[in-house]
Design an enzyme around this catalytic site. Structure first.
Site, PDB file in Angstrom:
ATOM      1  N   THR C  46       0.981  81.873 -92.311  1.00  0.00           N
ATOM      2  CA  THR C  46       0.076  80.738 -92.445  1.00  0.00           C
ATOM      3  C   THR C  46       0.526  79.767 -93.535  1.00  0.00           C
ATOM      4  OG1 THR C  46      -1.668  82.222 -91.721  1.00  0.00           O
ATOM      5  CG2 THR C  46      -2.355  80.149 -92.687  1.00  0.00           C
ATOM      6  N   SER C  50       4.053  74.651 -88.888  1.00  0.00           N
ATOM      7  CA  SER C  50       4.054  73.206 -88.616  1.00  0.00           C
ATOM      8  C   SER C  50       2.687  72.568 -88.803  1.00  0.00           C
ATOM      9  CB  SER C  50       4.527  72.932 -87.181  1.00  0.00           C
ATOM     10  OG  SER C  50       5.706  73.631 -86.914  1.00  0.00           O
ATOM     11  N   HIS C  54      -2.436  72.622 -81.598  1.00  0.00           N
ATOM     12  CA  HIS C  54      -1.887  72.382 -80.268  1.00  0.00           C
ATOM     13  C   HIS C  54      -3.020  72.269 -79.261  1.00  0.00           C
ATOM     14  CE1 HIS C  54       2.194  73.015 -81.605  1.00  0.00           C
ATOM     15  NE2 HIS C  54       1.896  74.191 -82.107  1.00  0.00           N
ATOM     16  N   VAL C 177      -1.993  97.530 -98.405  1.00  0.00           N
ATOM     17  CA  VAL C 177      -2.383  98.727 -97.675  1.00  0.00           C
ATOM     18  C   VAL C 177      -1.120  99.537 -97.387  1.00  0.00           C
ATOM     19  CG1 VAL C 177      -3.417  99.620 -95.563  1.00  0.00           C
ATOM     20  CG2 VAL C 177      -4.354  97.561 -96.654  1.00  0.00           C
ATOM     21  N   ARG C 317       7.550  83.944 -87.751  1.00  0.00           N
ATOM     22  CA  ARG C 317       6.632  84.171 -86.648  1.00  0.00           C
ATOM     23  C   ARG C 317       6.569  85.668 -86.343  1.00  0.00           C
ATOM     24  NH1 ARG C 317      10.359  80.401 -85.326  1.00  0.00           N
ATOM     25  NH2 ARG C 317       9.731  78.278 -84.815  1.00  0.00           N
ATOM     26  N   ILE C 341       0.443  87.430 -83.298  1.00  0.00           N
ATOM     27  CA  ILE C 341      -0.129  86.076 -83.351  1.00  0.00           C
ATOM     28  C   ILE C 341       0.949  85.107 -83.836  1.00  0.00           C
ATOM     29  CG2 ILE C 341      -2.077  84.687 -84.148  1.00  0.00           C
ATOM     30  CD1 ILE C 341      -3.000  87.118 -82.619  1.00  0.00           C
ATOM     31  N   SER C 343       3.050  81.375 -82.676  1.00  0.00           N
ATOM     32  CA  SER C 343       2.504  80.070 -82.290  1.00  0.00           C
ATOM     33  C   SER C 343       1.854  80.164 -80.897  1.00  0.00           C
ATOM     34  CB  SER C 343       3.620  79.038 -82.277  1.00  0.00           C
ATOM     35  OG  SER C 343       3.064  77.758 -82.243  1.00  0.00           O
ATOM     36  N   SER C 347      -3.733  77.230 -84.330  1.00  0.00           N
ATOM     37  CA  SER C 347      -4.671  76.480 -83.477  1.00  0.00           C
ATOM     38  C   SER C 347      -5.719  77.415 -82.893  1.00  0.00           C
ATOM     39  CB  SER C 347      -3.930  75.819 -82.316  1.00  0.00           C
ATOM     40  OG  SER C 347      -2.690  75.357 -82.708  1.00  0.00           O
ATOM     41  N   CYS C 444       7.836  65.026-107.931  1.00  0.00           N
ATOM     42  CA  CYS C 444       8.568  65.654-109.030  1.00  0.00           C
ATOM     43  C   CYS C 444       8.525  67.163-108.920  1.00  0.00           C
ATOM     44  CB  CYS C 444       8.087  65.170-110.385  1.00  0.00           C
ATOM     45  SG  CYS C 444       6.694  66.066-111.047  1.00  0.00           S
TER      46      CYS C 444
HETATM   47  C1  LIG Z   1       7.750  78.418 -88.175  1.00  0.00           C
HETATM   48  C2  LIG Z   1       6.382  78.550 -87.609  1.00  0.00           C
HETATM   49  C3  LIG Z   1       5.714  77.438 -87.068  1.00  0.00           C
HETATM   50  C4  LIG Z   1       4.445  77.547 -86.506  1.00  0.00           C
HETATM   51  N1  LIG Z   1       3.802  76.429 -86.099  1.00  0.00           N
HETATM   52  C5  LIG Z   1       2.536  76.549 -85.626  1.00  0.00           C
HETATM   53  C6  LIG Z   1       1.788  75.409 -85.259  1.00  0.00           C
HETATM   54  O1  LIG Z   1       2.247  74.299 -85.419  1.00  0.00           O
HETATM   55  N2  LIG Z   1       0.569  75.552 -84.729  1.00  0.00           N
HETATM   56  C7  LIG Z   1       0.028  76.781 -84.562  1.00  0.00           C
HETATM   57  O2  LIG Z   1      -1.067  76.866 -84.056  1.00  0.00           O
HETATM   58  N3  LIG Z   1       0.680  77.890 -84.957  1.00  0.00           N
HETATM   59  C8  LIG Z   1       1.918  77.798 -85.498  1.00  0.00           C
HETATM   60  N4  LIG Z   1       2.581  78.906 -85.900  1.00  0.00           N
HETATM   61  C9  LIG Z   1       1.929  80.189 -85.787  1.00  0.00           C
HETATM   62  C10 LIG Z   1       0.967  80.423 -86.933  1.00  0.00           C
HETATM   63  O3  LIG Z   1       1.546  80.104 -88.157  1.00  0.00           O
HETATM   64  C11 LIG Z   1       0.595  81.875 -86.970  1.00  0.00           C
HETATM   65  O4  LIG Z   1       0.217  82.262 -85.711  1.00  0.00           O
HETATM   66  C12 LIG Z   1      -0.561  82.158 -87.903  1.00  0.00           C
HETATM   67  O5  LIG Z   1      -0.309  81.668 -89.178  1.00  0.00           O
HETATM   68  C13 LIG Z   1      -0.793  83.630 -87.954  1.00  0.00           C
HETATM   69  O6  LIG Z   1      -1.784  83.912 -88.906  1.00  0.00           O
HETATM   70  P1  LIG Z   1      -2.081  85.381 -89.296  1.00  0.00           P
HETATM   71  O7  LIG Z   1      -3.250  85.337 -90.168  1.00  0.00           O
HETATM   72  O8  LIG Z   1      -2.108  86.213 -88.083  1.00  0.00           O
HETATM   73  O9  LIG Z   1      -0.782  85.879 -90.045  1.00  0.00           O
HETATM   74  P2  LIG Z   1      -0.331  85.704 -91.554  1.00  0.00           P
HETATM   75  O10 LIG Z   1      -0.606  84.378 -92.063  1.00  0.00           O
HETATM   76  O11 LIG Z   1       1.061  86.198 -91.617  1.00  0.00           O
HETATM   77  O12 LIG Z   1      -1.287  86.684 -92.313  1.00  0.00           O
HETATM   78  C14 LIG Z   1      -1.080  88.050 -92.413  1.00  0.00           C
HETATM   79  C15 LIG Z   1      -1.456  88.492 -93.803  1.00  0.00           C
HETATM   80  O13 LIG Z   1      -1.446  89.905 -93.900  1.00  0.00           O
HETATM   81  C16 LIG Z   1      -0.981  90.286 -95.147  1.00  0.00           C
HETATM   82  N5  LIG Z   1      -0.505  91.649 -95.100  1.00  0.00           N
HETATM   83  C17 LIG Z   1       0.571  92.108 -94.433  1.00  0.00           C
HETATM   84  N6  LIG Z   1       0.716  93.442 -94.654  1.00  0.00           N
HETATM   85  C18 LIG Z   1      -0.286  93.814 -95.477  1.00  0.00           C
HETATM   86  C19 LIG Z   1      -0.644  95.052 -96.071  1.00  0.00           C
HETATM   87  N7  LIG Z   1       0.064  96.167 -95.852  1.00  0.00           N
HETATM   88  N8  LIG Z   1      -1.722  95.100 -96.879  1.00  0.00           N
HETATM   89  C20 LIG Z   1      -2.447  93.981 -97.105  1.00  0.00           C
HETATM   90  N9  LIG Z   1      -2.148  92.776 -96.574  1.00  0.00           N
HETATM   91  C21 LIG Z   1      -1.066  92.684 -95.766  1.00  0.00           C
HETATM   92  C22 LIG Z   1       0.110  89.280 -95.389  1.00  0.00           C
HETATM   93  O14 LIG Z   1       0.423  89.179 -96.759  1.00  0.00           O
HETATM   94  C23 LIG Z   1      -0.474  88.007 -94.815  1.00  0.00           C
HETATM   95  O15 LIG Z   1      -1.139  87.227 -95.787  1.00  0.00           O
HETATM   96  C24 LIG Z   1       3.843  78.810 -86.469  1.00  0.00           C
HETATM   97  C25 LIG Z   1       4.480  79.918 -87.023  1.00  0.00           C
HETATM   98  C26 LIG Z   1       5.728  79.783 -87.612  1.00  0.00           C
HETATM   99  C27 LIG Z   1       6.362  80.950 -88.275  1.00  0.00           C
END
Ligand SMILES: Cc1cc2nc3c(=O)[nH]c(=O)nc-3n(C[C@H](O)[C@H](O)[C@H](O)COP(=O)(O)OP(=O)(O)OC[C@H]3O[C@@H](n4cnc5c(N)ncnc54)[C@H](O)[C@@H]3O)c2cc1C
Ligand SMILES: Cc1cc2nc3c(=O)[nH]c(=O)nc-3n(C[C@H](O)[C@H](O)[C@H](O)COP(=O)(O)OP(=O)(O)OC[C@H]3O[C@@H](n4cnc5c(N)ncnc54)[C@H](O)[C@@H]3O)c2cc1C
Ligand code: SF4
Lengths: 131, 436, 496
Positions: C46, C50, C54, C177, C317, C341, C343, C347, C444
């Site tokens: 997160t 980008s 979407h 964890v 990703r 989860i 891209s 969204s 800066c």
């Molecule tokens: C390059 C890129 C571009 C993208 N562009 C888009 C876009 O334009 N639009 C869109 O909709 N999506 C986009 N995505 C997808 C989107 O970023 C992700 O789907 C979304 O951020 C996933 O969120 P999340 O909370 O599942 O994962 P994360 O943000 O990865 O959250 C998981 C959390 O779990 C924590 N965690 C992991 N292991 C442990 C543990 N053992 N104990 C405690 N905590 C832990 C991590 O530290 C992290 O904070 C993009 C992804 C990438 C990589």
């Protein structure tokens, strides 16, 4: 690059920094007459620099000193004149072990006769008392 | 709203000199400075080497500043500290904020911009790698060590061989921070030879030219760095890698004039990042002048003082309605950088067309490459109208040309060229050859 | 409220997904804890993506990605304003430069119409260049999705997490964890950190991003693995290119291609590429990757202002072989996987939370009752840029810290930093400040304001300067003092 000892034991290569020409000076000392010989300079200022850099290289001491009760925690200081290069690190240690009390004015002598050089360390600026 | 004849934005060496020069013209002057003290960036440049031209003695940065600050204290110049200028309008109304007085407006008859510059950043050079703590712009490390009194690290690699980098290398070694190497992408050190000898060679710090950082290790804090030589297309050459364990990387990739306020006021910004000015250092907005690093990045503070003195004086004259040219938009001739010249200040000349006598102008500019035995020439209407020989030119050393041009020789524009000449001259002092 | 460290629901991972779930569930009268290994929320995928909302385009028909992305796109209008998050529906365009690409766009046009999405296909070259003047002349057709938008991902996530915390959700930062024990007798999970701290919960929601497979494995589930795919970016200075739209090339089956888009704060970026990598910690950028995105961007737009480039970064990703989101109760009762989860996960996050709520009701036996003291909105922190001159003058009178500018590029005052330090998620490092107020995010990059920000944090959180970090852990910024006093009294940051 500097002070590279060449074949002759006492020859040193020194880059003249007086003007942008940056002449490479070869400086050596005659073992018998003790006379210092400079080659490679393009002007008299370079010769003078070569001799002093060879016989007694000196640098201005620049560091900071801890201030008590000052608006800032450290004050920039310098030596009133250049001190022998070989004493620089030793002199910084002396400054590090010293501290001064605000208010301070530029030019205040903070250490007198550092390492018996007859040269003092002075404040580079004013520092007021912390309000 | 406070009415003041000349308001100076920024209390660095440019602002201080401009204020004193304006004050001597008998007008009311105020300095607005966002920091808690005057002196600008000089307060952190604690090394010596300042003032040789202006004071004819060697001072440290803070001493150079203090001398001006003391003069300001003796004068009736108003100083507003902790006062951030938020906006300047083309009508020269200035909006500031300050913790004690809140939002305060000033109305100035003329303004001198002296906001200085800021450092370019790591991203600006696209160094790949993770982003741990311990990567500092050289100027920020300078601030930590010299003003805040903290070690930003204990083992350092420095990227860049400008004067700030080399001076920081020495400062680090003096304070007991080990500098493992200095890497420079250019084929030559970008700072002065004197600094290379006294800051690097003195301390046995190796300088790797045509090298760049290809990897930075460490997740939380920097743990190591790898550099490699680069080819003519700036690509790393495999097999030339060198790696060190370090906890800190200092870099500097140049300074950019701080011109958000100026461009919002309507000043046209030139290619070098500073406002476009005329020979009075007046920007394209009448009554707004500029000097110091906000106009062009200087290597010697003495020239900042000279430049700002002119700007301050002209601003005061403008305030008194005594400036010979009031409308900077009329009868403009443009000065252009020609071969091997990066930029030229001033870019516009307003007074020459209507002048009957030979007209004096002070140009400053930088070359793009280090060269020897060159001729600096000014061309207009296809003819050489001025030339001067010079033994050495370096990108790190600003060139100043004070010339007297005959108005009839000058067309709509003039160009400054640097050309190499074959015959070596043995004269070191700069030499002037009148005419062609 | 809670007894002996026992929670109803523990959400592992405080990315946008975990935080959206926490926000959704915090309406109800249950005990929730949001567990995160990093020093702040939003530090995983997160943090670096980008930031595009979407509109379901180029997803597989009938997939969760399609459904949740479309729903998530709608939900942002409902939730965004309530929790003080800014976003802009500037619209996205896909560009074709040849016949084959045009055909791809034409078929997606039909698909999108069938989805009931606002969409337009444009072949008139003049119109194309009115819609986005920065495009190269070789662009012959564009597909325009007007309801696609931009958002700052960590602003959304911080807002979601803070809104949850205001409503009683507990946030546990720096808790990695490492081990989960299932106590089948009492129907509870015991969640343990590597350093031995324990949290008990009846239900676990695994939203751990790229580590969600590792978390699943802790309870013995092996049905999916996460394949880390890195995407790199280059960020440019404010106002350095006046973009109107989010610009995509024509996607290939492998990726959506290099995007060129502005951000809510007026910067603009190019990226990401897509590289499968071995290490889940590989958030470094590479020369090859950066060149790849520069080449990609140049195909579509005319002028890349290289001198205005301010930083580069990368995100990872969390892809799977299933190629779709996994949002379901696993074969272990009360253990819900929210995994794979990638891209368009950002969204979809609000819709994923809605789906998780339904699963909890349908499969896990929760009958949610709304809290009586529920606070429906979260106010965005007031920033200098929100204030008129009169308002600012008044604020400075009440609190002089409003008149002390700390970050000069982004014009952030001391008052704003102090308030951020005292927010629902206490700020303890400089990057946290940056994400909340954006000092140093500008030109800066903190060059001048860093020491000042450190001093304020050290004063507010009662730490010494040496303890202030960049991103938590051991990311210390300064070591010790250069000069000591003989009888050193610890002076916090020598306040000025
Ligand atoms: C390059 C890129 C571009 C993208 N562009 C888009 C876009 O334009 N639009 C869109 O909709 N999506 C986009 N995505 C997808 C989107 O970023 C992700 O789907 C979304 O951020 C996933 O969120 P999340 O909370 O599942 O994962 P994360 O943000 O990865 O959250 C998981 C959390 O779990 C924590 N965690 C992991 N292991 C442990 C543990 N053992 N104990 C405690 N905590 C832990 C991590 O530290 C992290 O904070 C993009 C992804 C990438 C990589
Ligand atoms: C990190 C660094 C190291 C340097 N080292 C050297 C060196 O070793 N030797 C050397 O000769 N030169 C050095 N220079 C160049 C040196 O900066 C110039 O010679 C000279 O100090 C420039 O003076 P100035 O007054 O134009 O700018 P500055 O000294 O930068 O002064 C600008 C002043 O304007 C103030 N200001 C800016 N914006 C506003 C605003 N909106 N409102 C109110 N006030 C404002 C600033 O706070 C500052 O005090 C260095 C420059 C930098 C950045
Ligand atoms: S010897 Fe003379 S000409 Fe050569 S560098 Fe020294 S001062 Fe310049």
């Amino acid at each position: 690059m500097d002070e590279k000892a060449s074949n002759e034991v006492n020859e040193k290569e020194i880059i003249c920094v007086i003007c942008p020409n940056s002449c490479r000076l070869r400086v050596s000392q005659d073992p018998k007459t003790k006379e210092i010989n400079v080659e490679g300079h393009q002007c008299p200022r370079g010769k003078k620099y070569g001799i002093s850099e060879y016989s007694n290289p000196v640098r201005v001491l620049i560091t900071t000193m801890r201030v008590e009760k000052g608006k800032l925690p450290v004050i920039p200081v310098r030596s009133t004149e250049a001190i022998p290069k070989s004493l620089l690190i030793e002199a910084v240690k002396v400054v590090n072990d010293t501290h001064c009390l605000a208010p301070i004015k530029m030019g205040d002598i903070l250490i007198d006769n550092i390492l018996n050089t007859k040269i003092s360390v002075i404040a580079s600026r004013d520092i007021d008392v912390k309000s | 709203m406070e009415n003041i004849d000349v308001v100076i934005i920024g209390g660095g060496p440019a602002g201080l000199a401009a204020a004193l020069a304006a004050y001597e013209e008998g007008v009311s002057v105020a300095i607005l400075e966002r920091d808690h003290e005057l002196g600008g960036i000089l307060q952190q440049c604690i090394h010596n080497g300042f003032g040789l031209r202006y004071f004819k003695e060697e001072l440290t940065g803070p001493e150079y500043a203090q001398r001006f600050i003391n003069k300001i204290k003796e004068s009736k110049i108003k100083v507003f500290l902790n006062t951030m200028v938020m906006q300047i309008t083309s009508e020269r109304v200035i909006t500031t904020i300050n913790p004690n007085n809140g939002v305060v407006h000033f109305k100035a008859k003329s303004i001198v911009l002296g906001m200085g510059c800021r450092e370019r950043t790591r991203g600006a050079i696209n160094i790949p790698g993770t982003r741990p703590a311990g990567i500092f712009p050289a100027g920020q490390a300078q601030r930590f060590i010299n003003i805040e009194g903290y070690f930003p690290g204990k083992r350092v690699l420095i990227l860049g061989s400008g004067d700030i980098d080399m001076i920081m290398a020495r400062r680090c070694m003096v304070e007991g921070i080990k500098v493992v190497a200095v890497a420079e992408v250019l084929p030559y050190p970008s700072g002065l030879k004197r600094n290379q000898v006294q800051c690097l060679d003195d301390y046995g710090i190796p300088l790797y030219l045509r090298h760049t950082i290809i990897d930075i290790r460490g997740k939380e804090r920097v743990e190591g760095v790898t550099i490699a030589a680069i080819d003519e297309k700036w690509r790393p050459i495999p097999g030339t890698e060198k790696t060190w364990d370090v906890d800190t990387i200092l870099f500097s990739v140049g300074l950019i004039p701080e011109n958000e306020l100026s461009s919002n006021a309507g000043c046209k910004i030139a290619n070098n990042g500073g406002p476009e000015v005329d020979e009075f250092l007046q920007t394209t907005v009448p009554g707004i002048f500029a000097a110091g690093n906000v106009l062009q990045v200087h290597d010697l503070v003495d020239f900042v003082t000279f430049e700002a003195t002119r700007a301050g004086k002209n601003a005061a004259k403008y305030a008194k309605d005594e400036l010979p040219i009031k409308d900077c938009q009329k009868s403009v001739i443009f000065a252009k950088p020609g071969s091997d010249v990066g930029y030229v200040v001033p870019e516009r000349i307003c007074g020459i067309k209507n002048s009957k006598d030979p007209y004096e102008i002070e140009f400053s500019f930088r070359v793009k490459n280090p060269r020897q035995n060159i001729i600096a020439e000014i061309i207009s209407k296809g003819k050489i109208i001025y030339k001067r020989k010079q033994k050495f030119v370096l990108p790190s050393e600003m060139i100043h040309l004070k010339v007297k041009l005959n108005p009839v020789d000058v067309g709509e524009e003039l160009t400054i060229n640097i050309i190499e000449q074959d015959s070596a001259i043995n004269v070191i002092e700069k030499e002037m050859l009148e005419g062609s | 409220m809670k007894s002996s460290n026992l929670y109803d629901i523990a959400i592992i991972g405080a990315g946008c997904v975990g935080s959206a779930i926490a926000q959704r569930l915090s309406k109800y009268d249950i005990n929730i804890i949001l567990i995160e290994k990093e020093s702040d929320v939003s530090m995983g995928a997160t943090k670096a993506n980008s930031g595009i909302i979407h509109q379901g385009y180029f997803t597989t028909k009938g997939s969760l990605k399609e459904k949740l992305c479309l729903r998530g796109n709608d939900l942002i209008d409902e939730i965004g304003p309530k929790i003080g998050v800014e976003y802009e529906r500037i619209g996205a365009i896909f560009c074709a430069t040849n016949k084959i690409e045009r055909e791809t766009l034409e078929s997606e046009f039909t698909k999108s119409q069938n989805r009931g999405v606002d969409v337009e296909i444009i072949t008139d070259l003049n119109r194309i260049h009115v819609i986005e003047p920065q495009l190269n002349d070789n662009v012959i057709t564009i597909l325009h999705f007007p309801r696609a938008g931009i958002i700052i991902p960590f602003e959304l996530t911080i807002a979601l997490a803070e809104h949850a915390i205001i409503n009683g959700c507990e946030l546990k930062l720096e808790f990695e964890v490492g081990f989960i024990k299932r106590d089948t007798e009492n129907d509870v999970f015991e969640i343990r950190s590597a350093d031995g701290r324990k949290i008990k919960a009846k239900t676990i929601i695994n939203a751990a991003g790229i580590y969600s497979d590792k978390i699943a494995r802790m309870v013995g589930l092996e049905d999916f693995i996460i394949i880390p795919r890195r995407g790199e970016y280059i960020l440019f200075d404010k106002d350095s290119l006046p973009l109107k739209k989010i610009i995509f090339p024509t996607p290939t089956p492998a990726s959506k291609g290099i995007v060129i888009s502005k951000t809510v704060h007026g910067n603009f970026f190019i990226g990401p590429n897509a590289t499968e990598i071995d290490s889940k910690e590989g958030i470094n950028t590479t020369s090859i990757g950066l060149n790849e995105i520069i080449t990609g961007a140049r195909k579509i737009i005319k002028n890349l202002p290289f001198k205005k480039n301010i930083t580069n970064f990368a995100g990872i990703r969390a892809s799977t072989h299933q190629h779709d989101f996994i949002v379901e109760e696993s074969s272990i009762p009360q253990f819900i996987n929210v995994a794979g989860i990638d891209s368009p996960g950002l969204s979809s996050s609000l819709a994923i939370a809605e789906l998780v709520e339904q699963i909890l009701k349908k499969n896990c036996g929760y009958t949610f009752i709304k809290r009586e003291d529920y606070i429906p909105t979260r106010n965005k922190q007031i920033l200098l840029s929100d204030l008129s001159e009169e308002e600012l003058a008044k604020k400075i009178k009440e609190n002089p810290q409003w008149g002390q500018i700390i970050c000069r590029c982004e014009q952030v005052t001391e008052a704003e930093i102090v308030e951020a330090c005292r927010g629902p998620i206490p700020v303890k490092n400089t990057d946290m400040i940056k994400r909340r107020l954006r000092p140093g995010m500008g030109r800066c990059q903190g060059g001048f304001c860093l020491p000042k920000v450190m001093k304020i944090i050290s004063r507010e959180q009662d730490m010494i300067m040496e303890q202030v970090t960049k991103t938590g852990g051991d990311s210390f910024i300064v070591f010790e003092r250069t000069k000591h006093l003989n009888s050193e009294v610890i002076e916090k940051g020598d306040m000025l």
